[in-house]
Design an enzyme around this catalytic site. Structure first.
Site, PDB file in Angstrom:
ATOM      1  N   ARG A 238      44.808  43.420  31.891  1.00  0.00           N
ATOM      2  CA  ARG A 238      45.221  42.227  32.624  1.00  0.00           C
ATOM      3  C   ARG A 238      46.644  42.499  32.899  1.00  0.00           C
ATOM      4  O   ARG A 238      47.773  42.619  31.866  1.00  0.00           O
ATOM      5  CB  ARG A 238      45.068  40.392  32.286  1.00  0.00           C
ATOM      6  CG  ARG A 238      44.106  40.285  32.491  1.00  0.00           C
ATOM      7  CD  ARG A 238      43.623  40.261  33.625  1.00  0.00           C
ATOM      8  NE  ARG A 238      42.358  39.596  33.919  1.00  0.00           N
ATOM      9  CZ  ARG A 238      40.752  39.834  33.117  1.00  0.00           C
ATOM     10  NH1 ARG A 238      41.223  41.000  33.526  1.00  0.00           N
ATOM     11  NH2 ARG A 238      39.513  39.048  33.534  1.00  0.00           N
ATOM     12  N   GLU A 267      48.423  41.944  42.246  1.00  0.00           N
ATOM     13  CA  GLU A 267      47.029  43.271  42.025  1.00  0.00           C
ATOM     14  C   GLU A 267      46.742  42.534  43.174  1.00  0.00           C
ATOM     15  O   GLU A 267      45.763  41.526  43.681  1.00  0.00           O
ATOM     16  CB  GLU A 267      46.455  43.088  40.845  1.00  0.00           C
ATOM     17  CG  GLU A 267      44.493  43.719  40.867  1.00  0.00           C
ATOM     18  CD  GLU A 267      44.522  43.582  39.871  1.00  0.00           C
ATOM     19  OE1 GLU A 267      43.106  43.059  39.979  1.00  0.00           O
ATOM     20  OE2 GLU A 267      44.908  43.865  38.366  1.00  0.00           O
ATOM     21  N   HIS A 286      40.730  47.885  40.595  1.00  0.00           N
ATOM     22  CA  HIS A 286      40.646  46.693  38.546  1.00  0.00           C
ATOM     23  C   HIS A 286      38.898  47.365  38.521  1.00  0.00           C
ATOM     24  O   HIS A 286      38.404  46.042  39.760  1.00  0.00           O
ATOM     25  CB  HIS A 286      40.258  45.995  39.118  1.00  0.00           C
ATOM     26  CG  HIS A 286      40.500  44.862  38.319  1.00  0.00           C
ATOM     27  ND1 HIS A 286      41.373  43.688  37.863  1.00  0.00           N
ATOM     28  CD2 HIS A 286      39.518  44.846  37.120  1.00  0.00           C
ATOM     29  CE1 HIS A 286      40.880  42.567  36.494  1.00  0.00           C
ATOM     30  NE2 HIS A 286      40.164  43.348  36.006  1.00  0.00           N
TER      31      HIS A 286
END
Length: 331
Positions: A238, A267, A286
């Site tokens: 993360r 993000e 991601h």
């Protein structure tokens, strides 16, 4: 009999989506970007089920906007986007997709590690820019992987899968985890160390811990100062586990050699973020679990969790197994 109404916050692979469409009155959000907050609150108002992504904030406010909601199925192994305590208090079952993405994510962690160690992306840019003229003895020198020390920050499913791969490179593997795993130490020939030792001795550090209040910005300025100047940081866990500006400064100032990231904070990163001005960092979307088979299996598990909750049955992959699906509680 009327089908239960559900909202799916993004298109997911067909193997899971078909199960949902066959059994539910499903509305699918088909845009590339996640539904805006106000849209999400409106869409769940009459729903019994919600299939969410990590980009969807599922908190007490949303749950109270959806008085019929029985089940939240998260299309991810992580669930830091969901207030699980709030769901449990309201009798809402929560599910995730564990296990299925372990090997695929471990593969990607290794892809990032190798690409950073051997400066693969820099090499591609060098060729595309027309700068490759001849073989050069000092051109794009990287770091060896074979025989190096790999430090694992977290030894869950993915961390241990990464450790297994390291055996093929004859690496010394050290790890830190709040829960010591002596069984895996024996099986994988790895060493348990404290955090200071991990950061001081590792040639490569790969992050495999969940995001919690304790791990938020765990990798910060103080930790970068402990690392070798030749060290490489890999993050497939993360983004907020790493202090982004501290990472930028450490890379810019040569405190560490390289970073390779599949997750960031924020993000996505803005196009003008200073990290993107550096050549000693690899940043991907991601996509650590993004193989056809893995994302399809995730879709199936997410669909099975959703359908089980709608039927009042135990979820195959529950986050709060103490909740009996279908017994909504007033708060």
């Amino acid at each position: 009999m009327m089908k239960p109404r559900v909202f799916v916050t993004r298109c997911i692979p067909e193997r899971g989506l078909k199960k949902i469409l066959d059994l539910c009155d499903a509305e699918i959000w088909e845009e590339e970007l996640p539904p805006p907050r106000e849209v999400l609150l409106q869409k769940v108002r009459d729903c019994e089920g919600l299939l969410s992504l990590l980009t969807d904030k599922v908190d007490a406010e949303l749950m109270d906007h959806a008085p019929k909601l029985k089940v939240i199925s998260n299309y991810a192994v992580g669930y830091d986007n969901i207030d699980v305590d709030a769901a449990t208090a309201r009798g809402i079952a929560v599910g995730n997709t564990p296990g299925v993405l372990t090997e695929t994510t471990a593969d990607f962690a290794w892809a990032l590690l190798m690409s950073a160690a051997r400066r693969v992306v820099e090499g591609m840019d060098y060729v595309r820019a027309g700068r490759w003229k001849t073989w050069g003895p000092m051109l794009l020198l990287g770091q060896d992987v074979y025989g190096a020390t790999l430090g694992l920050l977290g030894l869950g499913r993915i961390g241990s899968a990464v450790a297994r791969r390291a055996r093929g490179f004859a690496m010394r593997v050290i790890y830190y985890d709040p829960y010591r795993r002596q069984d895996l130490e024996r099986e994988l020939n790895i060493e348990y160390v404290d955090l200071d030792t991990l950061f001081q001795q590792s040639d490569y550090i790969s992050i495999h811990t969940p995001l919690t209040p304790e791990t938020y910005r765990l990798v910060n300025r103080e930790r970068f100062k402990q690392m070798k100047c030749t060290a490489i940081l890999v993050n497939t866990a993360r983004g907020p586990i790493v202090d982004t500006m501290a990472l930028y400064e450490a890379l810019r100032d040569g405190e560490i050699a390289y970073a390779a990231l599949a997750v960031t904070d924020p993000e996505p990163l803005p196009a003008d973020h200073p990290l993107l001005s550096l050549t000693n960092v690899v940043i991907c979307p991601h996509i650590a679990s993004a193989s056809v088979e893995t994302r399809s299996r995730m879709a199936e598990i997410a669909a099975d969790n959703l359908i089980a909750g709608l039927k009042g049955e135990p979820l195959p992959a529950p986050v709060n197994p103490q909740v009996v699906p279908g017994r909504r509680q007033a708060v």
